[in-house]
Design a protein around this motif. Structure first.
Motif, PDB file in Angstrom:
ATOM      1  N   GLU A 132      39.987 -52.635  64.189  1.00  0.00           N
ATOM      2  CA  GLU A 132      39.278 -51.991  65.285  1.00  0.00           C
ATOM      3  C   GLU A 132      39.275 -52.898  66.510  1.00  0.00           C
ATOM      4  O   GLU A 132      38.997 -54.093  66.426  1.00  0.00           O
ATOM      5  CB  GLU A 132      37.844 -51.666  64.878  1.00  0.00           C
ATOM      6  N   TRP A 151      42.959 -46.808  63.991  1.00  0.00           N
ATOM      7  CA  TRP A 151      42.802 -47.909  64.934  1.00  0.00           C
ATOM      8  C   TRP A 151      44.147 -48.476  65.400  1.00  0.00           C
ATOM      9  O   TRP A 151      44.180 -49.489  66.106  1.00  0.00           O
ATOM     10  CB  TRP A 151      42.000 -49.045  64.292  1.00  0.00           C
ATOM     11  N   ASP A 189      37.109 -40.322  62.575  1.00  0.00           N
ATOM     12  CA  ASP A 189      37.274 -41.242  63.705  1.00  0.00           C
ATOM     13  C   ASP A 189      38.304 -40.758  64.712  1.00  0.00           C
ATOM     14  O   ASP A 189      38.657 -41.493  65.634  1.00  0.00           O
ATOM     15  CB  ASP A 189      37.680 -42.638  63.199  1.00  0.00           C
TER      16      ASP A 189
END
Length: 512
Positions: A174, A240, A271
């Motif tokens: 991340e 990510w 996400d």
């Protein structure tokens, strides 16, 4: 019988079992379910299903929608975020869950994880085809802590020592996506080159040395290495990943040249917002890929990990506690508070061990306190993770969920409206938008209210999220919201208070 998730499909009796409960189906919906289950992870078109099931009978295609609705209701499946049946617009349906023979799926796994026999079998089948030169791509998806990494660890442990198989594994981090191009690719290359023969090192390291290599050259380099020996290429947490890494994954998946290449990528659907490049890449791949071998199997598949069922949790507890027989209610307690999430399950058990609640008397295991007196709260091992997820919410979203936590793990929109002193319509509109953005809650249905009105009600994805939101509330605000909900109950059920006396009393007591 075939097993998927917590269900078993009984072809002989034309029914579905959930544990010991038999769920009856009329013949046509059962035929649809059976066909989907027998073709897992494959796109089944409307025409294909109608021709296979009723070749001599005219059945209108729209009738299939009615059968699918009935099946979703039976399985408790969410059409927006399906665990079992995915609708492919204007084309057909895809059965998402891994399927295995019931006896095989229920057998204890020898690799240290529980409840994933069907998924391991699916991965092994793909690897077998890859060894024969048929490349494959799998997206393994699921919520944080569901067990994506553990599944891959078990798969690599079972196959990584096989003669000739290379394993290259990289993970996105991340915040790194905009800082270092091809980060997970570099990590995978370095891992492979550190253990591989000298001839692989120069080609791979040169390809990613400065990030200037073209996607085509990177694909060709991987395919060269996978020409004669199978290569298992794993990229984790690609939600990510940087755009270059995503482009490489998409290109490797689309290419059809013969190679012994198995590409596996993991990510969290929750996400991904609507603009995330991975969403378009994955949908394009899944909607257009079909098996090149003519068998109907796809080279590109999504394997969505479902929560562990109660039997898997029971097996995990038996192994960890070294007891064949568990104290009554323990499995239900852990399963309820973890909601089948592997990480949460582990944290809950560690929390119970830390409180010294277990007593071993030889082979007998018991609890030092009655099961009903155990207050789990939020286990220390999960407090940081949950708090981190809550902090990513906007202030407005967090306030909505905090108000919902006052009414319980399953809560009605009218209770939130009462706590925040807002109109029901506005609350339902806010929650409709919230459910689309985050996966902490989902809509659970609608309640009929006294007087003929209706109110949506929602459910937290995990009881621990509700617990964390509730405990972080200032005591004065929490008490005020409880009093408002109690007053709304009195108003709604005026003249019928005895029907909700227990609920009113609970809110009055909490509101002091």
């Amino acid at each position: 019988m075939l097993k998927f998730g917590e269900f078993r499909l009984d072809a002989r009796n034309e029914c579905v079992w959930r544990g010991e409960e038999m769920l009856a189906l009329t013949p046509r919906p059962f035929a649809v379910l059976r066909y989907l289950v027998e073709h897992p992870q494959c796109l089944v078109t409307h025409d294909e299903m109608l021709e296979a099931l009723w070749p001599e009978t005219y059945v209108q295609p729209q009738v299939l929608r009615t059968y699918i609705l009935e099946l979703r209701k039976l399985l408790g499946d969410d059409p927006v975020c399906p665990r079992y049946i995915q609708t492919v617009p204007r084309r057909g349906y895809r059965f998402m869950a891994a399927v295995a023979d019931a006896e095989e799926a229920d057998a204890p796994a020898s690799n240290g994880i529980v409840g994933r026999a069907a998924e391991l079998k699916l991965l092994a089948e793909h690897l077998k085809r890859v060894r024969n030169g048929e490349r494959a791509t799998l997206f393994i998806t699921g919520e944080p802590g569901i067990g994506k990494t553990a599944l891959l660890d078990a798969f690599c442990a079972a196959n990584g020592t096989d003669d000739g198989l290379r394993v290259a594994r990289g993970q996105s981090i991340e915040g790194f996506a905009g800082k270092e191009s091809l980060y997970p690719v570099r990590e995978a290359v370095n891992e492979m080159c550190s253990a591989d023969e000298a001839k692989a090192r120069p080609a791979m390291q040169a390809a990613v040395r400065d990030g200037s290599a073209s996607i085509t050259s990177l694909c060709e380099t991987f395919e060269t290495l996978a020409a004669n020996r199978p290569l298992l290429l794993i990229f984790e947490d690609i939600h990510w990943a940087d755009r270059a890494s995503l482009d490489l994954i998409g290109a490797l998946a689309r290419r059809r040249s013969r190679a012994k290449l198995m590409l596996v990528a993991t990510y969290r659907p929750a996400d991904l917002d609507a603009a995330h490049p991975l969403r378009q890449i994955e949908q394009d791949l899944l909607n257009n890929a079909r098996g090149a071998n003519g068998s109907g199997g796809s080279r590109i598949q999504e394997l969505r990990l479902a929560p562990l069922d109660k039997e898997s949790v029971r097996e995990y507890l038996r192994r960890q506690l070294g007891a064949e027989t568990l104290p009554p209610g323990l499995t239900s307690l852990v399963h309820q508070h973890s909601a089948g999430n592997a990480l949460f399950m582990t944290a809950v058990l560690d929390h119970l061990k830390g409180q010294n609640l277990f007593r071993h008397d030889g082979a007998e295991l018991s609890l030092r306190v009655p099961i009903g007196e155990i207050d789990l709260g939020v286990p220390d091992g999960l407090a940081g993770l949950i708090e981190f997820q809550l902090e990513k919410l906007s202030e407005e979203d967090r306030r909505l969920l905090e108000a919902g936590s006052v009414a319980g793990t399953i809560f009605p929109a009218w209770a939130v409206a009462a706590a925040l002193e807002l109109e029901l319509e506005e609350i339902e509109e806010r929650f409709a938008a919230l459910v689309r953005r985050v996966k902490l809650v989902s809509i659970a249905g609608y309640d009929e209210l006294p007087g003929g009105g209706r109110s949506a009600f929602y459910v937290f994805s995990h009881a621990l999220y509700r617990e964390a939101l509730y405990t972080r509330l200032p005591s004065t605000r929490r008490a005020q919201w409880h009093r408002r909900v109690a007053e709304r109950l009195r108003t709604m059920f005026a003249g019928q208070e005895e029907n909700v006396a227990v609920e009113i009393a609970a809110h009055v007591e909490a509101g002091k």
